[in-house]
Write an enzyme that holds these catalytic residues in place. Structure first.
Site, PDB file in Angstrom:
ATOM      1  N   ASP A 162       0.822  -1.211   0.000  1.00 53.73           N
ATOM      2  CA  ASP A 162       0.000   0.000   0.000  1.00 53.73           C
ATOM      3  C   ASP A 162       0.856   1.261   0.000  1.00 53.73           C
ATOM      4  O   ASP A 162       2.004   1.268   0.459  1.00 53.73           O
ATOM      5  CB  ASP A 162      -0.885   0.043   1.253  1.00 53.73           C
ATOM      6  CG  ASP A 162      -2.050  -0.920   1.197  1.00 53.73           C
ATOM      7  OD1 ASP A 162      -2.104  -1.745   0.268  1.00 53.73           O
ATOM      8  OD2 ASP A 162      -2.898  -0.855   2.111  1.00 53.73           O
ATOM      9  N   ASP A 163       0.243   2.348  -0.465  1.00 49.41           N
ATOM     10  CA  ASP A 163       0.696   3.729  -0.262  1.00 49.41           C
ATOM     11  C   ASP A 163       1.737   4.218  -1.257  1.00 49.41           C
ATOM     12  O   ASP A 163       2.182   5.360  -1.157  1.00 49.41           O
ATOM     13  CB  ASP A 163       1.222   3.957   1.160  1.00 49.41           C
ATOM     14  CG  ASP A 163       0.159   3.781   2.219  1.00 49.41           C
ATOM     15  OD1 ASP A 163      -1.016   3.589   1.855  1.00 49.41           O
ATOM     16  OD2 ASP A 163       0.503   3.813   3.418  1.00 49.41           O
ATOM     17  N   HIS A 213      -6.013   2.925  -4.181  1.00 43.55           N
ATOM     18  CA  HIS A 213      -5.915   3.194  -2.742  1.00 43.55           C
ATOM     19  C   HIS A 213      -6.328   4.634  -2.428  1.00 43.55           C
ATOM     20  O   HIS A 213      -5.887   5.197  -1.432  1.00 43.55           O
ATOM     21  CB  HIS A 213      -4.496   2.912  -2.256  1.00 43.55           C
ATOM     22  CG  HIS A 213      -4.369   2.655  -0.780  1.00 43.55           C
ATOM     23  ND1 HIS A 213      -5.276   1.910  -0.059  1.00 43.55           N
ATOM     24  CD2 HIS A 213      -3.413   3.049   0.124  1.00 43.55           C
ATOM     25  CE1 HIS A 213      -4.894   1.847   1.206  1.00 43.55           C
ATOM     26  NE2 HIS A 213      -3.776   2.547   1.343  1.00 43.55           N
ATOM     27  N   HIS A 217      -5.519   9.224   0.512  1.00 45.28           N
ATOM     28  CA  HIS A 217      -5.483   8.332   1.680  1.00 45.28           C
ATOM     29  C   HIS A 217      -6.325   8.873   2.834  1.00 45.28           C
ATOM     30  O   HIS A 217      -5.856   8.990   3.974  1.00 45.28           O
ATOM     31  CB  HIS A 217      -4.043   8.115   2.130  1.00 45.28           C
ATOM     32  CG  HIS A 217      -3.807   6.841   2.877  1.00 45.28           C
ATOM     33  ND1 HIS A 217      -4.129   6.680   4.211  1.00 45.28           N
ATOM     34  CD2 HIS A 217      -3.270   5.661   2.502  1.00 45.28           C
ATOM     35  CE1 HIS A 217      -3.797   5.476   4.611  1.00 45.28           C
ATOM     36  NE2 HIS A 217      -3.280   4.822   3.581  1.00 45.28           N
ATOM     37  N   HIS A 307       3.739  -2.264   3.050  1.00 44.78           N
ATOM     38  CA  HIS A 307       3.705  -0.902   2.518  1.00 44.78           C
ATOM     39  C   HIS A 307       4.992  -0.598   1.750  1.00 44.78           C
ATOM     40  O   HIS A 307       6.085  -0.928   2.212  1.00 44.78           O
ATOM     41  CB  HIS A 307       3.543   0.113   3.653  1.00 44.78           C
ATOM     42  CG  HIS A 307       2.237  -0.009   4.373  1.00 44.78           C
ATOM     43  ND1 HIS A 307       2.015  -0.966   5.339  1.00 44.78           N
ATOM     44  CD2 HIS A 307       1.077   0.691   4.253  1.00 44.78           C
ATOM     45  CE1 HIS A 307       0.770  -0.863   5.788  1.00 44.78           C
ATOM     46  NE2 HIS A 307       0.188   0.142   5.153  1.00 44.78           N
TER      47      HIS A 307
END
Length: 350
Positions: A162-163, A213, A217, A307
């Site tokens: 993620d991210d 995503h 965020h 991540h």
């Protein structure tokens, strides 16, 4: 003390910094399409100019810079929707409003730490939102429109990141995956895709799956329907421009969900992807602990959360070879999340 508000919009970030009397200490500064490195470096330089006495403020729709700021030694607070003026149709409250909220009513804001993460102090609310959404979640799982993990019969696991994309950490992760001939799923933040489209293209070119995503965020239950879908649609368009493909897999930031959010995502054609193995790498617990968290929690059918952005992810990259070697020895095959969807089942109650 100086106070810096960090706003975001369709193009990037704006930073406004004031002193204790509300006077500007620098002109407003915009960072369009730059990623996070430049705004983080700028805020760190402001902190150094004032002997470390700087508080940076984000709001709950911004989960993309606080990790890197805290890793750089900057103090970060979060403002929630009830702490600041209304948001525009797309974007955060103005950076000026965030700086003023910190200057005039800091005690109402929440100080963040790497241990607690961006949602620190709101865990009870997040759990309550998830509990409210449980019936909708189960129904979507049964329809193949949500997944926590797959069935346990096949020796398959999904590695997810993620991210990102991040200009330093994502290429390191990709190099390790290529060395071990492993495929993964990357849930990308739209602001980061806009800043680093070439890295998103590399992810796709090397055979990995890309997912959505959101743009900035945010904690999605704080948003209305149009705001949620705006986050999704802008990120999907950025990924389409970078890779030629439009994803239908979506991971809500923090796993934050409510019955309303889950329904809106499903109506928009998105499949919500959660996880059953949490590495806690976002808390920078060290590479050995990241390896232990993953290998101890993984079963066949697991979806593993790691991540590649949102902070210093060097520990994640360092841990990745150990994770892969442990699980490969166990006989696990690494597959994209969409491959697991065929064997989804409703999770049993503990």
């Amino acid at each position: 003390m100086w106070y810096a508000g960090i706003g975001w919009g369709a193009d990037g970030y704006e930073i406004v910094a004031v002193d204790g009397a509300g006077a500007p200490v620098a002109p407003p500064n915009r960072f369009d399409g730059t990623g996070t490195a430049e705004p983080v470096a700028y805020l760190r330089s402001l902190a150094e100019r004032n002997g470390g006495d700087l508080i940076a403020v984000i709001d709950s729709t911004n989960g993309v810079v606080d990790g890197e700021l805290m890793a750089a030694g900057v103090t970060v607070y979060r403002a929630d929707p009830w702490d600041v003026a209304p948001r525009p149709a797309f974007g955060s409250p103005p950076a000026t409003a965030l700086a003023e909220a910190a200057r005039s009513r800091l005690s109402r804001l929440t100080r963040l730490s790497l241990d607690s993460g961006t949602l620190g102090g709101r865990e009870d609310q997040a759990d309550a939102d998830i509990d409210r959404g449980a019936p909708v979640e189960r129904e979507l799982i049964a329809r193949g429109r949500c997944i926590v993990h797959a069935g346990r019969a096949q020796p398959e696991v999904a590695l997810t990141f993620d991210d990102g994309p991040h200009p330093v950490h994502t290429p390191r992760v990709l190099d390790v995956l290529r060395r071990y001939r492993v495929t993964a799923t990357f849930f990308c933040v739209g602001l980061h895709v806009r800043a680093h489209p070439g890295i998103a293209a590399r992810i796709a070119d090397e055979g990995h799956t890309l997912g959505n995503h959101t743009w900035s965020h945010p904690y999605l239950p704080d948003l209305g329907r149009d705001e949620v879908l705006g986050q999704v649609d802008r990120t999907a368009e950025a990924l389409r421009r970078a890779t030629g493909e439009t994803p239908t897999l979506l991971r809500p930031p923090y796993g934050g969900r409510s019955p309303e959010v889950l329904s809106w995502l499903a109506e928009a054609g998105q499949t919500t992807v959660l996880w059953d193995v949490e590495a806690a790498d976002w808390a920078m617990v060290g590479a050995p602990a990241i390896v232990r968290n993953v290998v101890d929690g993984t079963d066949f059918g697991s979806i593993i959360l790691l991540h590649d952005g949102g902070g210093d992810r060097s520990q994640t990259a360092d841990a990745l070879p150990g994770i892969l070697e442990f699980l490969l020895v166990r006989g696990c095959r690494f597959v994209p999340v969409d491959h697991l969807l065929a064997s989804v089942r409703v999770p049993t109650q503990a």
